[in-house]
Design a protein around this motif. Structure first.
Motif, PDB file in Angstrom:
ATOM      1  N   LEU A 184       0.821  -1.202   0.000  1.00  0.00           N
ATOM      2  CA  LEU A 184       0.000   0.000   0.000  1.00  0.00           C
ATOM      3  C   LEU A 184       0.861   1.260   0.000  1.00  0.00           C
ATOM      4  CD1 LEU A 184      -2.806  -0.986   2.542  1.00  0.00           C
ATOM      5  CD2 LEU A 184      -2.950  -0.920   0.050  1.00  0.00           C
ATOM      6  N   LYS A 185       1.929   1.221   0.761  1.00  0.00           N
ATOM      7  CA  LYS A 185       2.839   2.355   0.825  1.00  0.00           C
ATOM      8  C   LYS A 185       4.260   1.826   0.955  1.00  0.00           C
ATOM      9  CE  LYS A 185       3.627   6.765   3.170  1.00  0.00           C
ATOM     10  NZ  LYS A 185       3.220   7.653   4.288  1.00  0.00           N
ATOM     11  N   MET A 186       4.940   1.732  -0.170  1.00  0.00           N
ATOM     12  CA  MET A 186       6.263   1.116  -0.192  1.00  0.00           C
ATOM     13  C   MET A 186       7.286   2.003   0.514  1.00  0.00           C
ATOM     14  SD  MET A 186       6.648  -0.512  -3.979  1.00  0.00           S
ATOM     15  CE  MET A 186       5.379  -1.565  -4.695  1.00  0.00           C
ATOM     16  N   SER A 187       8.125   1.374   1.288  1.00  0.00           N
ATOM     17  CA  SER A 187       9.233   2.076   1.925  1.00  0.00           C
ATOM     18  C   SER A 187      10.407   2.166   0.953  1.00  0.00           C
ATOM     19  CB  SER A 187       9.657   1.336   3.198  1.00  0.00           C
ATOM     20  OG  SER A 187      10.091   0.023   2.879  1.00  0.00           O
ATOM     21  N   TYR A 188      11.409   2.926   1.355  1.00  0.00           N
ATOM     22  CA  TYR A 188      12.588   3.080   0.483  1.00  0.00           C
ATOM     23  C   TYR A 188      13.269   1.750   0.168  1.00  0.00           C
ATOM     24  CZ  TYR A 188      17.461   3.838  -0.700  1.00  0.00           C
ATOM     25  OH  TYR A 188      18.696   3.762  -1.298  1.00  0.00           O
ATOM     26  N   PRO A 189      13.530   0.875   1.160  1.00  0.00           N
ATOM     27  CA  PRO A 189      14.180  -0.402   0.819  1.00  0.00           C
ATOM     28  C   PRO A 189      13.393  -1.229  -0.194  1.00  0.00           C
ATOM     29  CG  PRO A 189      14.259  -0.033   3.178  1.00  0.00           C
ATOM     30  CD  PRO A 189      13.340   1.015   2.621  1.00  0.00           C
ATOM     31  N   THR A 190      12.063  -1.222  -0.073  1.00  0.00           N
ATOM     32  CA  THR A 190      11.249  -1.987  -1.015  1.00  0.00           C
ATOM     33  C   THR A 190      11.346  -1.409  -2.418  1.00  0.00           C
ATOM     34  OG1 THR A 190       9.719  -2.522   0.782  1.00  0.00           O
ATOM     35  CG2 THR A 190       8.939  -2.872  -1.458  1.00  0.00           C
ATOM     36  N   LYS A 191      11.335  -0.091  -2.528  1.00  0.00           N
ATOM     37  CA  LYS A 191      11.425   0.551  -3.837  1.00  0.00           C
ATOM     38  C   LYS A 191      12.776   0.311  -4.485  1.00  0.00           C
ATOM     39  CE  LYS A 191       8.199   4.365  -2.926  1.00  0.00           C
ATOM     40  NZ  LYS A 191       8.070   5.835  -2.820  1.00  0.00           N
ATOM     41  N   PHE A 195      14.366   9.257  -6.826  1.00  0.00           N
ATOM     42  CA  PHE A 195      13.479   9.355  -7.975  1.00  0.00           C
ATOM     43  C   PHE A 195      12.066   9.758  -7.560  1.00  0.00           C
ATOM     44  CE2 PHE A 195      16.465   5.823  -9.250  1.00  0.00           C
ATOM     45  CZ  PHE A 195      17.298   6.648  -9.987  1.00  0.00           C
ATOM     46  N   SER A 196      11.940  10.408  -6.406  1.00  0.00           N
ATOM     47  CA  SER A 196      10.606  10.732  -5.902  1.00  0.00           C
ATOM     48  C   SER A 196       9.872  11.697  -6.823  1.00  0.00           C
ATOM     49  CB  SER A 196      10.711  11.323  -4.493  1.00  0.00           C
ATOM     50  OG  SER A 196      11.550  12.468  -4.496  1.00  0.00           O
ATOM     51  N   GLU A 197      10.577  12.678  -7.382  1.00  0.00           N
ATOM     52  CA  GLU A 197       9.926  13.637  -8.275  1.00  0.00           C
ATOM     53  C   GLU A 197       9.421  12.956  -9.541  1.00  0.00           C
ATOM     54  OE1 GLU A 197      12.460  16.918  -9.023  1.00  0.00           O
ATOM     55  OE2 GLU A 197      12.562  17.556  -6.918  1.00  0.00           O
ATOM     56  N   LEU A 198      10.270  12.097 -10.137  1.00  0.00           N
ATOM     57  CA  LEU A 198       9.851  11.358 -11.322  1.00  0.00           C
ATOM     58  C   LEU A 198       8.692  10.428 -11.000  1.00  0.00           C
ATOM     59  CD1 LEU A 198      10.277  10.479 -14.280  1.00  0.00           C
ATOM     60  CD2 LEU A 198      11.992   8.847 -13.453  1.00  0.00           C
ATOM     61  N   GLU A 199       8.753   9.798  -9.852  1.00  0.00           N
ATOM     62  CA  GLU A 199       7.681   8.902  -9.423  1.00  0.00           C
ATOM     63  C   GLU A 199       6.369   9.654  -9.247  1.00  0.00           C
ATOM     64  OE1 GLU A 199       7.246   7.055  -5.220  1.00  0.00           O
ATOM     65  OE2 GLU A 199       8.494   5.672  -6.363  1.00  0.00           O
ATOM     66  N   SER A 200       6.454  10.857  -8.677  1.00  0.00           N
ATOM     67  CA  SER A 200       5.259  11.664  -8.479  1.00  0.00           C
ATOM     68  C   SER A 200       4.642  12.085  -9.807  1.00  0.00           C
ATOM     69  CB  SER A 200       5.606  12.902  -7.645  1.00  0.00           C
ATOM     70  OG  SER A 200       4.483  13.726  -7.481  1.00  0.00           O
ATOM     71  N   VAL A 201       5.481  12.473 -10.770  1.00  0.00           N
ATOM     72  CA  VAL A 201       4.976  12.891 -12.078  1.00  0.00           C
ATOM     73  C   VAL A 201       4.301  11.723 -12.795  1.00  0.00           C
ATOM     74  CG1 VAL A 201       5.670  13.689 -14.374  1.00  0.00           C
ATOM     75  CG2 VAL A 201       6.639  14.766 -12.333  1.00  0.00           C
ATOM     76  N   LEU A 202       4.922  10.552 -12.760  1.00  0.00           N
ATOM     77  CA  LEU A 202       4.333   9.390 -13.420  1.00  0.00           C
ATOM     78  C   LEU A 202       3.005   8.994 -12.769  1.00  0.00           C
ATOM     79  CD1 LEU A 202       7.499   7.152 -14.006  1.00  0.00           C
ATOM     80  CD2 LEU A 202       6.198   8.424 -15.715  1.00  0.00           C
ATOM     81  N   TYR A 203       2.964   9.080 -11.447  1.00  0.00           N
ATOM     82  CA  TYR A 203       1.725   8.711 -10.750  1.00  0.00           C
ATOM     83  C   TYR A 203       0.593   9.670 -11.109  1.00  0.00           C
ATOM     84  CZ  TYR A 203      -1.571   7.835  -6.971  1.00  0.00           C
ATOM     85  OH  TYR A 203      -2.709   7.563  -6.259  1.00  0.00           O
TER      86      TYR A 203
END
Length: 289
Positions: free
Chosen positions: A187-194, A244-252
């Motif tokens: 539901l909400k992936m942590s950094y290690p999972t990503k 990659f949080s910014e890229l991830e946010s844009v894609l989402y």
């Protein structure tokens, strides 16, 4: 790669790929894993109520990836525990660091306090991140041998082996008597999972021939990335920012967010329910009107 030859990094990459994980890097993995368990709310209370429950949850933290990947590959889930040396080493770390009785008899909680010293913990965390590369690569290779060119299977198994401790966190919480389904890692992936999923995708593409790169070069690049980024996160006051949080946010927002031009799902559902009611009970609808 020509870049590695130009920078004279071939020998360094080969040396890293041949670096043995046992015992020092495995020991660092066990220490940091169990320390993270100890720092969870209520973990010390569980250690006082049931030493076995704490030991079992600690083993899930240390070997969760191997257990989960074994289940996915239709192997015995207890097979990772068949390595007596690693099991005893992890158990020793558990006893010394968090859940065993020694932590309560050690004067001033000296062992945990020593491992919590910032420079030492920084080194141990970096060593743990190095083991992540080998876990992901091991899972991808294991799946590739059984399902040749099965790209998605290789990604799934590599991800499970590298981040299994987080993916089965709900089961580990049940062992400690905690049930929080809202903390599901999917539901909400942590950094290690990503970052483990990213590594699994890269190694799977490389193993299937879609990424033109030698294995030891990819090992070097991925290990350097996860270690330096983890160090950066720790040095910046525990920041959990993802590179990659910014890229991830844009894609989402582009692919998965419902457009504002559409009415909310709840309103459309209520409207359809009222329409159906008018059609099924026209007389009652006229009375209400």
């Amino acid at each position: 790669m020509d870049m590695f030859a130009f920078l004279n990094l071939n020998e360094l990459a080969l040396g890293l790929s041949n670096l043995p994980m046992f015992p020092y890097f495995d020991m660092a993995h066990y220490i940091i894993s169990v320390m993270s368990l100890r720092e969870k709310p209520g973990a010390l209370d569980v250690s006082q109520r049931s030493a076995f429950a704490c030991w079992f949850s600690s083993m899930l933290h240390c070997f969760g990836g191997a257990v989960l990947s074994a289940l996915m590959m239709a192997d015995a889930p207890i097979a990772p525990l068949s390595n007596t040396t690693n099991l005893l080493l992890a158990s020793l770390m558990c006893e010394m660091i968090s859940v065993g009785y020694l932590v309560f008899y050690c004067p001033l909680d000296g062992v945990y306090s020593l491992a919590s010293v910032w420079p030492l913990r920084l080194v141990l965390t970096g060593m743990k991140e190095v083991t992540r590369t080998w876990k992901v690569l091991g899972g991808v290779t294991q799946a590739g041998r059984k399902y040749k060119d099965g790209l998605f299977v290789m990604i799934a198994v590599g991800w499970a082996k590298g981040a299994g401790g987080g993916l089965i966190s709900n089961f580990e919480q049940l062992v400690r008597g905690v049930w929080k389904p809202e903390t599901n890692e999917l539901l909400k992936m942590s950094y290690p999972t990503k970052v483990t999923l990213l590594g699994s995708v890269l190694f799977s593409l490389q193993q299937c021939g879609f990424l033109p790169m030698q294995t030891h070069h990819l090992i070097f690049i991925y290990t350097l990335f996860i270690v330096t980024n983890k160090m950066r996160m720790m040095l910046t006051s525990g920041s959990s920012s993802y590179p990659f949080s910014e890229l991830e946010s844009v894609l989402y927002k582009t692919l998965f967010v419902r457009p504002l031009t559409f009415s909310p799902l709840a309103d459309s559902t209520q409207g359809s329910d009222q329409t159906c009611a008018r059609q099924t009970n026209p007389e009652e609808a006229k009375k209400k009107d």
